[in-house]
Design a protein around this motif. Structure first.
Motif, PDB file in Angstrom:
ATOM      1  N   GLY A  19       5.821   6.584  -8.050  1.00 26.34           N
ATOM      2  CA  GLY A  19       4.806   6.669  -7.026  1.00 26.34           C
ATOM      3  C   GLY A  19       5.389   7.203  -5.740  1.00 26.34           C
ATOM      4  O   GLY A  19       6.496   7.739  -5.709  1.00 26.34           O
ATOM      5  N   LEU A  20       4.636   7.051  -4.674  1.00 25.99           N
ATOM      6  CA  LEU A  20       5.070   7.497  -3.351  1.00 25.99           C
ATOM      7  C   LEU A  20       5.687   6.314  -2.618  1.00 25.99           C
ATOM      8  O   LEU A  20       5.009   5.316  -2.352  1.00 25.99           O
ATOM      9  N   ASP A  21       6.960   6.417  -2.316  1.00 26.23           N
ATOM     10  CA  ASP A  21       7.657   5.350  -1.581  1.00 26.23           C
ATOM     11  C   ASP A  21       7.564   5.622  -0.089  1.00 26.23           C
ATOM     12  O   ASP A  21       7.981   6.681   0.384  1.00 26.23           O
ATOM     13  N   ILE A  22       7.013   4.669   0.648  1.00 27.41           N
ATOM     14  CA  ILE A  22       6.893   4.813   2.093  1.00 27.41           C
ATOM     15  C   ILE A  22       7.348   3.517   2.759  1.00 27.41           C
ATOM     16  O   ILE A  22       7.533   2.489   2.089  1.00 27.41           O
ATOM     17  N   GLU A  23       7.505   3.574   4.062  1.00 26.00           N
ATOM     18  CA  GLU A  23       7.918   2.393   4.833  1.00 26.00           C
ATOM     19  C   GLU A  23       6.991   2.239   6.032  1.00 26.00           C
ATOM     20  O   GLU A  23       6.750   3.201   6.763  1.00 26.00           O
ATOM     21  N   ILE A  24       6.441   1.055   6.198  1.00 30.18           N
ATOM     22  CA  ILE A  24       5.557   0.762   7.314  1.00 30.18           C
ATOM     23  C   ILE A  24       6.112  -0.435   8.069  1.00 30.18           C
ATOM     24  O   ILE A  24       6.206  -1.535   7.529  1.00 30.18           O
ATOM     25  N   LYS A  25       6.496  -0.205   9.320  1.00 32.88           N
ATOM     26  CA  LYS A  25       7.079  -1.261  10.158  1.00 32.88           C
ATOM     27  C   LYS A  25       8.238  -1.961   9.455  1.00 32.88           C
ATOM     28  O   LYS A  25       8.347  -3.192   9.454  1.00 32.88           O
ATOM     29  N   GLY A  26       9.100  -1.141   8.809  1.00 31.37           N
ATOM     30  CA  GLY A  26      10.284  -1.676   8.168  1.00 31.37           C
ATOM     31  C   GLY A  26      10.049  -2.290   6.802  1.00 31.37           C
ATOM     32  O   GLY A  26      10.995  -2.721   6.145  1.00 31.37           O
ATOM     33  N   LYS A  27       8.797  -2.315   6.342  1.00 31.85           N
ATOM     34  CA  LYS A  27       8.486  -2.903   5.043  1.00 31.85           C
ATOM     35  C   LYS A  27       8.196  -1.789   4.038  1.00 31.85           C
ATOM     36  O   LYS A  27       7.374  -0.921   4.297  1.00 31.85           O
ATOM     37  N   VAL A  71      -4.470   0.038  -1.809  1.00 32.28           N
ATOM     38  CA  VAL A  71      -3.096  -0.257  -2.230  1.00 32.28           C
ATOM     39  C   VAL A  71      -2.273  -0.805  -1.072  1.00 32.28           C
ATOM     40  O   VAL A  71      -1.485  -1.744  -1.230  1.00 32.28           O
ATOM     41  N   LEU A  72      -2.473  -0.224   0.116  1.00 35.82           N
ATOM     42  CA  LEU A  72      -1.697  -0.652   1.286  1.00 35.82           C
ATOM     43  C   LEU A  72      -2.310  -1.851   1.999  1.00 35.82           C
ATOM     44  O   LEU A  72      -1.727  -2.366   2.962  1.00 35.82           O
ATOM     45  N   SER A  73      -3.484  -2.297   1.520  1.00 41.19           N
ATOM     46  CA  SER A  73      -4.180  -3.441   2.142  1.00 41.19           C
ATOM     47  C   SER A  73      -4.419  -3.200   3.626  1.00 41.19           C
ATOM     48  O   SER A  73      -4.229  -4.098   4.471  1.00 41.19           O
ATOM     49  N   VAL A  74      -4.843  -1.995   3.949  1.00 45.58           N
ATOM     50  CA  VAL A  74      -5.138  -1.649   5.342  1.00 45.58           C
ATOM     51  C   VAL A  74      -6.560  -2.081   5.669  1.00 45.58           C
ATOM     52  O   VAL A  74      -7.507  -1.710   4.981  1.00 45.58           O
TER      53      VAL A  74
END
Length: 343
Positions: A19-27, A71-74
């Motif tokens: 999948g696409l690996d990303i980082e949001i606020k260090g997570k 998926v990101l629970s935004v």
């Protein structure tokens, strides 16, 4: 066509399970970019989005965007106004990278002129993002449409929970580049007939689930009796059951050596040897493989292997009798290339 003689799967069914690996606020987060990588919850949610897409409520981009948000629970309601534009731009960029849900289809004459490598890329890449080449420029000028790309061999809903009871579904195994499915011949035939009628009669969705998640030994009567029970399931879950099975059927149709069983000539009425799957149960019973119940209880892959062998034997018998290839094609429904690969 080596897949007619050896491998059950003509290509790996796992077309990239990452999948696409990303980082949001260090997570760290991973957004699935293949059907096989979806969790049951993600698959059910996506099935619901695709139902709205089919109804014209959502666009292709809307589906991908809402999938990413889920998926990101935004929760878009709690994004500060000063960050709205930045978040929206980032989400739009992410959704554009989700390529597994849809593919791009061009006119046949344009597609036929492309190299195999560019075809592979062009199915999943916007024309404007293709390499700058003569072929790429042709595609940029051509009309195209997006279409659902759900063709996979996997069970994404291992069980269904109705009330306090859990009903296990069929299993799919693709290890060692071979395909096995726990469905029986009769179960698959009944489910296929049910699936073909859902577009005109959505009320068949609970019956399809009851067939595919029938407890104990499959019985048409037992499945029919459980249809009312499965009708209480979430509509998106029932849509997901249908989508999962449809993807498996399409995989069998197009990506396995069983595909010759679904080839049909221009005039199917003349294809005396093009036996349908339902008729195949009766045909094998008449050939001495057992009574109708015994043949119906065969594993799906065993049943399809026997039908495939009978079709190949028929082609070779006709060829040995000096029948013309065009006549063999007319009788069997197979194209000339497939017949040549058999004889």
């Amino acid at each position: 066509m080596n897949d007619l003689k050896t491998n059950t799967l003509s290509e790996s069914p796992l077309r990239g399970v990452g999948g696409l690996d990303i980082e949001i606020k260090g997570k760290p987060y991973t957004i699935p970019n293949s059907w096989e990588a979806l969790t049951p919850e993600q698959f059910v949610h996506l099935a619901g989005l695709l139902r709205m897409y089919a109804a014209g409520v959502l666009s292709m981009s809307d589906v991908r965007l809402r999938f990413v948000i889920f998926v990101l629970s935004v929760d878009m309601r709690y994004i500060p106004r000063k960050h709205e534009d930045t978040i929206a731009q980032n989400l739009y960029l992410l959704q554009s990278k989700i390529t597994f849900i849809f593919s791009i289809r061009y006119p046949k004459d344009v597609w036929a002129s492309l190299s195999p490598e560019l075809r592979r890329i062009a199915r999943k890449t916007e024309p404007g993002d293709l390499p700058d080449s003569p072929e790429g420029r042709v595609l940029r000028r051509a009309e195209y449409i997006y279409e659902l790309d759900a063709c996979f061999a996997a069970q994404l809903l291992p069980d269904l929970t109705i009330g306090e009871s859990s009903y296990p579904g069929y299993t799919v195994n693709t290890s060692c580049a071979l395909l096995s499915v726990s469905l029986t011949a009769r179960q698959y035939v009944d489910a296929s007939e049910c699936l073909s009628g859902i577009a005109k009669n959505p009320e068949l969705l609970p019956l399809l689930a009851a067939i595919l998640y029938c407890p104990c030994t499959y019985s048409p009567d037992r499945a029919h009796g459980n249809a009312a029970l499965f009708a209480s399931a979430d509509p998106a879950t029932l849509e997901a059951v249908a989508l999962n099975f449809q993807a498996l059927v399409l995989m069998l149709f197009t990506k396995t050596h069983f595909s010759i069983l679904w080839q049909r000539g221009k005039d199917t009425g003349k294809n005396k040897l093009s036996v349908g799957l339902k008729e195949g149960i009766y045909a094998l019973s008449e050939d001495g493989y057992g009574d109708i119940d015994k043949v119906g209880d065969m594993s799906l892959t065993e049943y399809l292997e026997i039908l495939r062998k009978k079709k190949i034997d028929a082609v070779r018998t006709l060829h040995s009798a000096d029948m013309k290839l065009s006549e063999i094609a007319e009788k069997t429904g197979l194209d000339i290339n497939t017949i040549n690969s058999i004889i």
